[in-house]
Design a protein around this motif. Structure first.
Motif, PDB file in Angstrom:
ATOM      1  N   PHE A   1       9.248  16.344  -5.709  1.00 52.78           N
ATOM      2  CA  PHE A   1       9.466  15.179  -6.566  1.00 52.78           C
ATOM      3  C   PHE A   1       9.270  13.929  -5.715  1.00 52.78           C
ATOM      4  O   PHE A   1      10.059  13.668  -4.812  1.00 52.78           O
ATOM      5  CB  PHE A   1      10.891  15.155  -7.139  1.00 52.78           C
ATOM      6  N   ASP A   2       8.248  13.159  -6.006  1.00 49.61           N
ATOM      7  CA  ASP A   2       8.035  11.894  -5.305  1.00 49.61           C
ATOM      8  C   ASP A   2       8.411  10.772  -6.271  1.00 49.61           C
ATOM      9  O   ASP A   2       7.560  10.122  -6.867  1.00 49.61           O
ATOM     10  CB  ASP A   2       6.584  11.777  -4.850  1.00 49.61           C
ATOM     11  N   ILE A   3       9.718  10.621  -6.448  1.00 44.85           N
ATOM     12  CA  ILE A   3      10.267   9.613  -7.355  1.00 44.85           C
ATOM     13  C   ILE A   3      11.155   8.700  -6.525  1.00 44.85           C
ATOM     14  O   ILE A   3      12.157   9.139  -5.971  1.00 44.85           O
ATOM     15  CB  ILE A   3      11.091  10.252  -8.490  1.00 44.85           C
ATOM     16  N   SER A   4      10.784   7.452  -6.439  1.00 42.41           N
ATOM     17  CA  SER A   4      11.521   6.508  -5.611  1.00 42.41           C
ATOM     18  C   SER A   4      12.829   6.092  -6.276  1.00 42.41           C
ATOM     19  O   SER A   4      12.864   5.840  -7.483  1.00 42.41           O
ATOM     20  CB  SER A   4      10.673   5.264  -5.370  1.00 42.41           C
ATOM     21  N   PRO A   5      13.898   5.967  -5.483  1.00 40.34           N
ATOM     22  CA  PRO A   5      15.150   5.439  -6.028  1.00 40.34           C
ATOM     23  C   PRO A   5      15.025   3.993  -6.492  1.00 40.34           C
ATOM     24  O   PRO A   5      15.873   3.504  -7.221  1.00 40.34           O
ATOM     25  CB  PRO A   5      16.133   5.536  -4.862  1.00 40.34           C
TER      26      PRO A   5
ATOM     27  N   HIS B   1      10.711  20.881 -15.115  1.00 39.57           N
ATOM     28  CA  HIS B   1      10.309  21.876 -14.117  1.00 39.57           C
ATOM     29  C   HIS B   1      10.020  21.150 -12.821  1.00 39.57           C
ATOM     30  O   HIS B   1       9.616  19.996 -12.826  1.00 39.57           O
ATOM     31  CB  HIS B   1       9.056  22.629 -14.567  1.00 39.57           C
ATOM     32  N   PHE B   2      10.175  21.835 -11.702  1.00 42.24           N
ATOM     33  CA  PHE B   2       9.913  21.142 -10.452  1.00 42.24           C
ATOM     34  C   PHE B   2       8.483  21.369  -9.980  1.00 42.24           C
ATOM     35  O   PHE B   2       7.840  22.338 -10.344  1.00 42.24           O
ATOM     36  CB  PHE B   2      10.937  21.498  -9.373  1.00 42.24           C
ATOM     37  N   GLY B   3       8.011  20.422  -9.183  1.00 40.56           N
ATOM     38  CA  GLY B   3       6.709  20.532  -8.563  1.00 40.56           C
ATOM     39  C   GLY B   3       5.749  19.421  -8.926  1.00 40.56           C
ATOM     40  O   GLY B   3       5.432  19.223 -10.087  1.00 40.56           O
ATOM     41  N   GLY B   4       5.316  18.682  -7.917  1.00 39.73           N
ATOM     42  CA  GLY B   4       4.237  17.732  -8.073  1.00 39.73           C
ATOM     43  C   GLY B   4       4.482  16.557  -8.985  1.00 39.73           C
ATOM     44  O   GLY B   4       3.549  16.073  -9.614  1.00 39.73           O
ATOM     45  N   VAL B   5       5.698  16.046  -9.065  1.00 44.54           N
ATOM     46  CA  VAL B   5       5.996  14.884  -9.904  1.00 44.54           C
ATOM     47  C   VAL B   5       5.913  13.622  -9.053  1.00 44.54           C
ATOM     48  O   VAL B   5       6.583  13.525  -8.022  1.00 44.54           O
ATOM     49  CB  VAL B   5       7.395  15.002 -10.550  1.00 44.54           C
ATOM     50  N   VAL B   6       5.095  12.658  -9.485  1.00 45.76           N
ATOM     51  CA  VAL B   6       4.941  11.399  -8.763  1.00 45.76           C
ATOM     52  C   VAL B   6       5.198  10.255  -9.732  1.00 45.76           C
ATOM     53  O   VAL B   6       4.560  10.163 -10.782  1.00 45.76           O
ATOM     54  CB  VAL B   6       3.516  11.260  -8.171  1.00 45.76           C
ATOM     55  N   ILE B   7       6.161   9.398  -9.372  1.00 47.52           N
ATOM     56  CA  ILE B   7       6.457   8.203 -10.178  1.00 47.52           C
ATOM     57  C   ILE B   7       6.470   6.999  -9.243  1.00 47.52           C
ATOM     58  O   ILE B   7       7.211   6.978  -8.255  1.00 47.52           O
ATOM     59  CB  ILE B   7       7.794   8.331 -10.927  1.00 47.52           C
ATOM     60  N   SER B   8       5.660   6.009  -9.551  1.00 49.11           N
ATOM     61  CA  SER B   8       5.565   4.797  -8.741  1.00 49.11           C
ATOM     62  C   SER B   8       6.919   4.104  -8.625  1.00 49.11           C
ATOM     63  O   SER B   8       7.689   4.061  -9.589  1.00 49.11           O
ATOM     64  CB  SER B   8       4.576   3.827  -9.394  1.00 49.11           C
ATOM     65  N   PRO B   9       7.208   3.526  -7.454  1.00 49.78           N
ATOM     66  CA  PRO B   9       8.442   2.752  -7.303  1.00 49.78           C
ATOM     67  C   PRO B   9       8.492   1.538  -8.220  1.00 49.78           C
ATOM     68  O   PRO B   9       9.548   0.978  -8.448  1.00 49.78           O
ATOM     69  CB  PRO B   9       8.445   2.312  -5.841  1.00 49.78           C
ATOM     70  N   TYR B  10       7.345   1.132  -8.765  1.00 46.67           N
ATOM     71  CA  TYR B  10       7.277  -0.044  -9.629  1.00 46.67           C
ATOM     72  C   TYR B  10       7.301   0.304 -11.110  1.00 46.67           C
ATOM     73  O   TYR B  10       7.283  -0.575 -11.959  1.00 46.67           O
ATOM     74  CB  TYR B  10       6.010  -0.852  -9.299  1.00 46.67           C
ATOM     75  N   ALA B  11       7.340   1.585 -11.421  1.00 47.88           N
ATOM     76  CA  ALA B  11       7.358   2.020 -12.820  1.00 47.88           C
ATOM     77  C   ALA B  11       8.715   1.725 -13.456  1.00 47.88           C
ATOM     78  O   ALA B  11       9.740   1.630 -12.768  1.00 47.88           O
ATOM     79  CB  ALA B  11       7.063   3.513 -12.906  1.00 47.88           C
ATOM     80  N   VAL B  12       8.708   1.605 -14.773  1.00 43.14           N
ATOM     81  CA  VAL B  12       9.934   1.416 -15.546  1.00 43.14           C
ATOM     82  C   VAL B  12       9.974   2.519 -16.597  1.00 43.14           C
ATOM     83  O   VAL B  12       9.032   2.674 -17.370  1.00 43.14           O
ATOM     84  CB  VAL B  12       9.959   0.034 -16.234  1.00 43.14           C
ATOM     85  N   LEU B  13      11.066   3.291 -16.596  1.00 42.34           N
ATOM     86  CA  LEU B  13      11.256   4.346 -17.589  1.00 42.34           C
ATOM     87  C   LEU B  13      12.509   4.035 -18.386  1.00 42.34           C
ATOM     88  O   LEU B  13      13.545   3.691 -17.798  1.00 42.34           O
ATOM     89  CB  LEU B  13      11.401   5.720 -16.931  1.00 42.34           C
ATOM     90  N   GLY B  14      12.431   4.188 -19.680  1.00 40.94           N
ATOM     91  CA  GLY B  14      13.566   3.917 -20.551  1.00 40.94           C
ATOM     92  C   GLY B  14      14.554   5.066 -20.593  1.00 40.94           C
ATOM     93  O   GLY B  14      14.582   5.939 -19.719  1.00 40.94           O
TER      94      GLY B  14
ATOM     95  N   GLN C   1       6.341  19.146 -14.922  1.00 41.67           N
ATOM     96  CA  GLN C   1       5.718  19.300 -13.611  1.00 41.67           C
ATOM     97  C   GLN C   1       4.298  18.752 -13.598  1.00 41.67           C
ATOM     98  O   GLN C   1       3.615  18.725 -14.611  1.00 41.67           O
ATOM     99  CB  GLN C   1       5.708  20.779 -13.188  1.00 41.67           C
ATOM    100  N   GLY C   2       3.906  18.295 -12.402  1.00 37.48           N
ATOM    101  CA  GLY C   2       2.533  17.855 -12.210  1.00 37.48           C
ATOM    102  C   GLY C   2       2.187  16.499 -12.770  1.00 37.48           C
ATOM    103  O   GLY C   2       1.022  16.113 -12.764  1.00 37.48           O
ATOM    104  N   ILE C   3       3.169  15.743 -13.259  1.00 38.60           N
ATOM    105  CA  ILE C   3       2.843  14.448 -13.865  1.00 38.60           C
ATOM    106  C   ILE C   3       2.743  13.349 -12.807  1.00 38.60           C
ATOM    107  O   ILE C   3       3.361  13.424 -11.748  1.00 38.60           O
ATOM    108  CB  ILE C   3       3.843  14.034 -14.972  1.00 38.60           C
ATOM    109  N   THR C   4       1.921  12.359 -13.121  1.00 34.78           N
ATOM    110  CA  THR C   4       1.813  11.168 -12.281  1.00 34.78           C
ATOM    111  C   THR C   4       1.988   9.950 -13.175  1.00 34.78           C
ATOM    112  O   THR C   4       1.316   9.822 -14.194  1.00 34.78           O
ATOM    113  CB  THR C   4       0.439  11.098 -11.585  1.00 34.78           C
ATOM    114  N   ILE C   5       2.917   9.098 -12.793  1.00 37.17           N
ATOM    115  CA  ILE C   5       3.091   7.793 -13.430  1.00 37.17           C
ATOM    116  C   ILE C   5       2.849   6.797 -12.299  1.00 37.17           C
ATOM    117  O   ILE C   5       3.738   6.554 -11.484  1.00 37.17           O
ATOM    118  CB  ILE C   5       4.492   7.643 -14.057  1.00 37.17           C
ATOM    119  N   GLY C   6       1.616   6.302 -12.221  1.00 39.98           N
ATOM    120  CA  GLY C   6       1.211   5.563 -11.039  1.00 39.98           C
ATOM    121  C   GLY C   6       0.729   4.160 -11.293  1.00 39.98           C
ATOM    122  O   GLY C   6       0.311   3.805 -12.394  1.00 39.98           O
ATOM    123  N   ALA C   7       0.757   3.374 -10.224  1.00 41.42           N
ATOM    124  CA  ALA C   7       0.277   1.995 -10.257  1.00 41.42           C
ATOM    125  C   ALA C   7      -1.190   1.954  -9.856  1.00 41.42           C
ATOM    126  O   ALA C   7      -1.680   2.831  -9.149  1.00 41.42           O
ATOM    127  CB  ALA C   7       1.099   1.142  -9.303  1.00 41.42           C
TER     128      ALA C   7
END
Length: 194
Positions: free
Chosen positions: A75-79, A91-104, A111-117
């Protein structure tokens, strides 16, 4: 201060089994990698803001646990990402969320999702994902776009455009194919003020 942290953690906990309390916490912590990671991510975000009040040791301990589970589960999800209460990681594995993203609130990710800048072009920046959005496995959401509330991003979709509320996006490149949205996909929703 600390009560807001525990409200958010309880909201995340509730999403998994529709329960809170010590028994639900222990079983979910032990059995669900997504919750275990989220628990430490929330604590790192909290303690990084209040190190002086709660001590450097609390921050460093939780940071070490966060880093451990980050690498263990992929999980590459920034605090520092702005993530509302009720996050569900299926599910675990390959999750990437940008530190600049906003989730409600009440967002489901797989698994495998990217929410990127993106750093160039007209959509330079990071996505905003509104409340009650369901994001399927291996979906990619990039750029300064908004995914409207109650939307469903199908597995494998590539999304680099604003998604209207209550719609379904399918394919690569993504296309809006339905107005049925995420109804029935986002279970155990938490209710919060605001």
């Amino acid at each position: 201060m600390a009560s807001s942290l525990w409200k958010t953690i309880n909201a995340d906990l509730y999403r998994y089994h529709g329960q809170t309390g010590m028994r639900a916490f222990i079983s979910t912590y032990l059995e669900v990698p997504g919750f275990r990671f989220t628990y430490y991510m929330r604590k790192v975000a909290f303690y990084s803001r209040y190190k002086k009040s709660f001590g450097l040791f609390a921050y460093l301990y939780n940071r070490a646990r966060y880093q451990h589970y980050r690498f263990k589960y992929g999980f590459d999800i920034s605090p520092t990402a702005h993530i509302g209460p009720g996050l569900y990681i299926g599910h675990f594995g390959g999750v990437v969320i940008s530190p600049y993203a906003v989730l409600g609130k009440n967002v489901n990710i797989a698994q495998g999702i990217t929410i990127g800048a993106t750093r160039r072009g007209e959509n330079q920046g990071a996505p905003t994902i509104e409340d009650r959005v369901w994001i399927g496995a291996n979906a990619i959401i990039v750029g300064k776009i908004t995914v409207g509330h109650d939307a469903l991003i199908a597995p494998g979709a590539y999304v680099n455009f604003d998604v209207p509320p209550n719609t379904v996006v399918l394919g690569n490149p993504g296309k809006v194919v339905s107005d049925s949205g995420s109804v029935g996909y986002v279970n155990n929703q938490i209710e919060t003020e605001g």
